[in-house]
Design a protein around this motif. Structure first.
Motif, PDB file in Angstrom:
ATOM      1  N   VAL A 148      -0.731  -0.063   0.276  1.00  0.00           N
ATOM      2  CA  VAL A 148      -0.543  -1.466  -0.100  1.00  0.00           C
ATOM      3  C   VAL A 148       0.836  -1.678  -0.718  1.00  0.00           C
ATOM      4  CG1 VAL A 148      -1.348  -3.320  -1.597  1.00  0.00           C
ATOM      5  CG2 VAL A 148      -3.000  -1.900  -0.399  1.00  0.00           C
ATOM      6  N   LYS A 149       1.236  -0.793  -1.616  1.00  0.00           N
ATOM      7  CA  LYS A 149       2.543  -0.928  -2.254  1.00  0.00           C
ATOM      8  C   LYS A 149       3.657  -0.909  -1.216  1.00  0.00           C
ATOM      9  CE  LYS A 149       3.487   0.931  -6.272  1.00  0.00           C
ATOM     10  NZ  LYS A 149       3.646   1.869  -7.392  1.00  0.00           N
ATOM     11  N   SER A 150       3.555  -0.007  -0.261  1.00  0.00           N
ATOM     12  CA  SER A 150       4.559   0.089   0.789  1.00  0.00           C
ATOM     13  C   SER A 150       4.590  -1.181   1.639  1.00  0.00           C
ATOM     14  CB  SER A 150       4.265   1.315   1.664  1.00  0.00           C
ATOM     15  OG  SER A 150       5.165   1.393   2.737  1.00  0.00           O
ATOM     16  N   ARG A 151       3.404  -1.681   2.001  1.00  0.00           N
ATOM     17  CA  ARG A 151       3.304  -2.879   2.838  1.00  0.00           C
ATOM     18  C   ARG A 151       3.859  -4.101   2.105  1.00  0.00           C
ATOM     19  NH1 ARG A 151       3.992  -5.358   7.079  1.00  0.00           N
ATOM     20  NH2 ARG A 151       2.376  -6.672   7.986  1.00  0.00           N
ATOM     21  N   LEU A 152       3.523  -4.244   0.832  1.00  0.00           N
ATOM     22  CA  LEU A 152       3.985  -5.400   0.068  1.00  0.00           C
ATOM     23  C   LEU A 152       5.492  -5.396  -0.115  1.00  0.00           C
ATOM     24  CD1 LEU A 152       1.295  -5.921  -2.725  1.00  0.00           C
ATOM     25  CD2 LEU A 152       1.476  -7.017  -0.499  1.00  0.00           C
ATOM     26  N   ARG A 153       6.060  -4.223  -0.301  1.00  0.00           N
ATOM     27  CA  ARG A 153       7.520  -4.135  -0.448  1.00  0.00           C
ATOM     28  C   ARG A 153       8.223  -4.635   0.815  1.00  0.00           C
ATOM     29  NH1 ARG A 153       6.587   0.967  -3.333  1.00  0.00           N
ATOM     30  NH2 ARG A 153       7.074   0.632  -5.526  1.00  0.00           N
ATOM     31  N   LEU A 154       7.694  -4.237   1.979  1.00  0.00           N
ATOM     32  CA  LEU A 154       8.294  -4.678   3.241  1.00  0.00           C
ATOM     33  C   LEU A 154       8.153  -6.188   3.418  1.00  0.00           C
ATOM     34  CD1 LEU A 154       7.096  -1.851   5.681  1.00  0.00           C
ATOM     35  CD2 LEU A 154       9.448  -2.302   4.943  1.00  0.00           C
ATOM     36  N   LEU A 155       6.954  -6.706   3.147  1.00  0.00           N
ATOM     37  CA  LEU A 155       6.725  -8.144   3.284  1.00  0.00           C
ATOM     38  C   LEU A 155       7.577  -8.936   2.301  1.00  0.00           C
ATOM     39  CD1 LEU A 155       2.848  -8.300   3.756  1.00  0.00           C
ATOM     40  CD2 LEU A 155       4.600  -8.867   5.453  1.00  0.00           C
ATOM     41  N   ARG A 156       7.692  -8.415   1.091  1.00  0.00           N
ATOM     42  CA  ARG A 156       8.503  -9.081   0.066  1.00  0.00           C
ATOM     43  C   ARG A 156       9.955  -9.197   0.528  1.00  0.00           C
ATOM     44  NH1 ARG A 156      11.877  -7.528  -3.783  1.00  0.00           N
ATOM     45  NH2 ARG A 156      11.959  -8.641  -5.787  1.00  0.00           N
TER      46      ARG A 156
ATOM     47  N   ASP B 112      11.026  -9.181   3.606  1.00  0.00           N
ATOM     48  CA  ASP B 112      11.075 -10.125   4.730  1.00  0.00           C
ATOM     49  C   ASP B 112      11.029 -11.577   4.254  1.00  0.00           C
ATOM     50  OD1 ASP B 112      11.265  -8.127   6.570  1.00  0.00           O
ATOM     51  OD2 ASP B 112       9.141  -8.158   7.151  1.00  0.00           O
ATOM     52  N   ILE B 113      10.234 -11.831   3.228  1.00  0.00           N
ATOM     53  CA  ILE B 113      10.155 -13.201   2.663  1.00  0.00           C
ATOM     54  C   ILE B 113      11.500 -13.602   2.084  1.00  0.00           C
ATOM     55  CG2 ILE B 113       9.174 -14.580   0.794  1.00  0.00           C
ATOM     56  CD1 ILE B 113       6.523 -13.066   1.265  1.00  0.00           C
ATOM     57  N   ILE B 114      12.110 -12.729   1.311  1.00  0.00           N
ATOM     58  CA  ILE B 114      13.400 -13.020   0.691  1.00  0.00           C
ATOM     59  C   ILE B 114      14.479 -13.239   1.760  1.00  0.00           C
ATOM     60  CG2 ILE B 114      15.261 -12.008  -0.717  1.00  0.00           C
ATOM     61  CD1 ILE B 114      13.043 -10.707  -2.414  1.00  0.00           C
ATOM     62  N   ASP B 115      14.386 -12.499   2.858  1.00  0.00           N
ATOM     63  CA  ASP B 115      15.343 -12.634   3.961  1.00  0.00           C
ATOM     64  C   ASP B 115      15.015 -13.806   4.890  1.00  0.00           C
ATOM     65  OD1 ASP B 115      16.692 -10.455   3.000  1.00  0.00           O
ATOM     66  OD2 ASP B 115      15.741  -9.024   4.378  1.00  0.00           O
TER      67      ASP B 115
ATOM     68  N   LEU C  35      10.038 -16.865  -5.196  1.00  0.00           N
ATOM     69  CA  LEU C  35      10.360 -15.445  -5.077  1.00  0.00           C
ATOM     70  C   LEU C  35      11.800 -15.239  -4.620  1.00  0.00           C
ATOM     71  CD1 LEU C  35       9.137 -12.492  -5.008  1.00  0.00           C
ATOM     72  CD2 LEU C  35       8.673 -12.906  -2.595  1.00  0.00           C
ATOM     73  N   ARG C  36      12.272 -16.080  -3.731  1.00  0.00           N
ATOM     74  CA  ARG C  36      13.635 -15.949  -3.201  1.00  0.00           C
ATOM     75  C   ARG C  36      14.696 -16.155  -4.281  1.00  0.00           C
ATOM     76  NH1 ARG C  36      11.464 -19.186   1.318  1.00  0.00           N
ATOM     77  NH2 ARG C  36      11.118 -17.804   3.090  1.00  0.00           N
ATOM     78  N   ASP C  37      14.360 -16.914  -5.322  1.00  0.00           N
ATOM     79  CA  ASP C  37      15.315 -17.190  -6.396  1.00  0.00           C
ATOM     80  C   ASP C  37      15.243 -16.159  -7.527  1.00  0.00           C
ATOM     81  OD1 ASP C  37      16.282 -19.933  -5.461  1.00  0.00           O
ATOM     82  OD2 ASP C  37      14.107 -20.221  -5.524  1.00  0.00           O
ATOM     83  N   GLY C  38      14.311 -15.220  -7.408  1.00  0.00           N
ATOM     84  CA  GLY C  38      14.192 -14.181  -8.429  1.00  0.00           C
ATOM     85  C   GLY C  38      13.537 -14.624  -9.718  1.00  0.00           C
ATOM     86  N   VAL C  39      12.887 -15.807  -9.728  1.00  0.00           N
ATOM     87  CA  VAL C  39      12.277 -16.309 -10.964  1.00  0.00           C
ATOM     88  C   VAL C  39      10.806 -15.912 -11.087  1.00  0.00           C
ATOM     89  CG1 VAL C  39      13.858 -18.274 -11.039  1.00  0.00           C
ATOM     90  CG2 VAL C  39      11.630 -18.536  -9.922  1.00  0.00           C
ATOM     91  N   VAL C  40      10.231 -15.395  -9.999  1.00  0.00           N
ATOM     92  CA  VAL C  40       8.828 -14.984 -10.005  1.00  0.00           C
ATOM     93  C   VAL C  40       8.685 -13.779  -9.084  1.00  0.00           C
ATOM     94  CG1 VAL C  40       8.270 -16.602  -8.146  1.00  0.00           C
ATOM     95  CG2 VAL C  40       6.441 -15.791  -9.628  1.00  0.00           C
ATOM     96  N   ASP C  41       7.806 -12.855  -9.454  1.00  0.00           N
ATOM     97  CA  ASP C  41       7.641 -11.655  -8.643  1.00  0.00           C
ATOM     98  C   ASP C  41       6.303 -11.009  -8.966  1.00  0.00           C
ATOM     99  OD1 ASP C  41       8.247  -9.725  -6.785  1.00  0.00           O
ATOM    100  OD2 ASP C  41      10.157  -9.161  -7.699  1.00  0.00           O
ATOM    101  N   LEU C  42       5.894 -10.088  -8.112  1.00  0.00           N
ATOM    102  CA  LEU C  42       4.679  -9.332  -8.384  1.00  0.00           C
ATOM    103  C   LEU C  42       4.966  -8.253  -9.414  1.00  0.00           C
ATOM    104  CD1 LEU C  42       3.046  -8.720  -4.888  1.00  0.00           C
ATOM    105  CD2 LEU C  42       2.673 -10.592  -6.482  1.00  0.00           C
ATOM    106  N   SER C  43       4.057  -8.092 -10.332  1.00  0.00           N
ATOM    107  CA  SER C  43       4.118  -6.969 -11.256  1.00  0.00           C
ATOM    108  C   SER C  43       3.240  -5.888 -10.637  1.00  0.00           C
ATOM    109  CB  SER C  43       3.571  -7.390 -12.629  1.00  0.00           C
ATOM    110  OG  SER C  43       3.619  -6.322 -13.523  1.00  0.00           O
ATOM    111  N   TRP C  44       3.867  -4.852 -10.119  1.00  0.00           N
ATOM    112  CA  TRP C  44       3.147  -3.865  -9.309  1.00  0.00           C
ATOM    113  C   TRP C  44       1.970  -3.268 -10.056  1.00  0.00           C
ATOM    114  CZ3 TRP C  44       4.354  -4.765  -4.627  1.00  0.00           C
ATOM    115  CH2 TRP C  44       5.641  -5.204  -4.306  1.00  0.00           C
ATOM    116  N   PHE C  45       0.868  -3.164  -9.365  1.00  0.00           N
ATOM    117  CA  PHE C  45      -0.416  -2.972 -10.019  1.00  0.00           C
ATOM    118  C   PHE C  45      -0.756  -1.547 -10.388  1.00  0.00           C
ATOM    119  CE2 PHE C  45      -2.825  -1.376  -6.303  1.00  0.00           C
ATOM    120  CZ  PHE C  45      -1.881  -1.592  -5.319  1.00  0.00           C
ATOM    121  N   ILE C  46      -0.070  -0.571  -9.839  1.00  0.00           N
ATOM    122  CA  ILE C  46      -0.408   0.816 -10.176  1.00  0.00           C
ATOM    123  C   ILE C  46       0.876   1.593 -10.423  1.00  0.00           C
ATOM    124  CG2 ILE C  46      -1.349   2.979  -9.277  1.00  0.00           C
ATOM    125  CD1 ILE C  46      -3.502   1.414  -7.908  1.00  0.00           C
TER     126      ILE C  46
END
Length: 327
Positions: free
Chosen positions: A310-318, A320-323, A280-291
């Protein structure tokens, strides 16, 4: 006369600044390179697009020939042909990693590069491996599942050849929010028949699982069929699916970006004989948002609220993971 000379010097100085700023942003490699990429026919278009992306961005003197595999029997012959043609590096994207690894031992003077979904324990000195790490996205899938499940009973179907970290990521994400869930896990093999996969999914839904998480690639289609029959849902952890019907969301693996990243890393001097992860950090894989916005209107008020949360929570976690701040 003096004013004219000063003005000319100022103009030259300004052009020098502009040129230096531009060259700092993008390094153009003028060394000629000729690469061969051995890939499955189904991937050929995206691999070509990824090579074009790398060439346009950094390497105008780069030539990439994509050699298409039509069946497994001709793979070795195709790679041997590439070796005899004198390419600077031979890449494998799409299923010929083991053959490449064996040939690299027989041809130590050639440079081999592969993209894989598993991590090797040891590599020849002339072989560079890039493997896809799905732990971060599996982790996000687990977090989402804990929010979205109404029954608290979760089914998981995973390919036994995958690294155990993928499933560990999902389970860790599932428990992050402190929501009580129970999990039934089924492992399948590469040659597990489609009807067996369908029967496993049918059993999971009939026994109370409202969401099934899959790490089985395209074979998730057999689970989707059973989800439609049983009124259940699915989260696809390693295969991009059009988000409709029972698919809450899927993980999109960007083959174009993977191809361009491999080329860039090799051109930039990646050390040979090593494995490098792509995630995910390299931008080669990501979630395709479900709704999306249209689908929101077809949901119940309760589900709309949960979806937004859920969308809001995942964006924040995503983020944080990248950072590098999460887990």
């Amino acid at each position: 006369m003096k004013k004219t000379v000063v003005l000319c010097l100022l103009v030259i100085f300004c052009f020098g600044l502009l040129f230096s700023e531009g060259s700092a942003e993008t390094t153009v490699f003028q060394e000629k390179s000729h690469y061969a990429v051995v890939t499955d026919g189904a991937m050929e278009k995206k691999v070509l697009s990824g090579a074009d992306l790398a060439r346009a961005k950094y390497y105008p003197y780069l030539q990439v020939d994509v050699l298409r595999i039509n069946n497994t029997f001709e793979t070795e012959a195709l790679i041997l042909s590439a070796i005899s043609s004198g390419y600077d590096s031979i890449f494998s994207i799409g299923g010929s990693e083991e053959i490449m690894k064996n040939l690299s031992l027989l041809y130590p003077d050639y440079d081999f590069v592969s993209y894989s979904d598993t991590l090797s324990s040891s590599l020849p000195s002339n072989y560079t491996e890039f493997y896809l790490d799905l732990y971060p996205t599996s982790y996000l899938c687990g977090v989402a599942t804990s929010f979205l499940s109404f029954t608290g009973k979760i089914g998981v179907i995973v390919d036994s050849s995958y690294p155990s970290s993928y499933l560990e990521g999902f389970l860790k994400g599932l428990g992050k929010e402190g929501i009580n869930t129970s999990v039934d896990i089924y492992y399948i093999e590469k040659d597990t028949p489609s009807f067996t996969i369908g029967a496993i999914a049918d059993s999971l839904y009939s026994e109370g699982s409202d969401i099934v998480f899959t790490l089985i690639g395209e074979r998730a289609e057999y689970v989707i069929e059973k989800a439609e029959d049983r009124g259940g849902y699915i989260i696809v952890g390693d295969y991009h699916h059009q988000n409709k019907g029972p698919v809450l969301f899927s993980v999109n693996i960007d083959l174009e970006k993977i191809t361009s990243t491999l080329i860039e890393r090799i051109k930039d001097g990646a050390e040979r004989g090593r494995s490098y992860s792509l995630s995910l950090r390299d931008g080669v894989v990501d979630l395709s948002w479900f709704i999306d916005e249209k689908e929101m209107y077809s949901l119940s008020r309760e589900m709309m609220d949960i979806a937004s949360q859920v969308k809001s929570r995942l964006r924040l976690l995503r983020s944080d993971i990248i950072d590098g701040k999460e887990y």
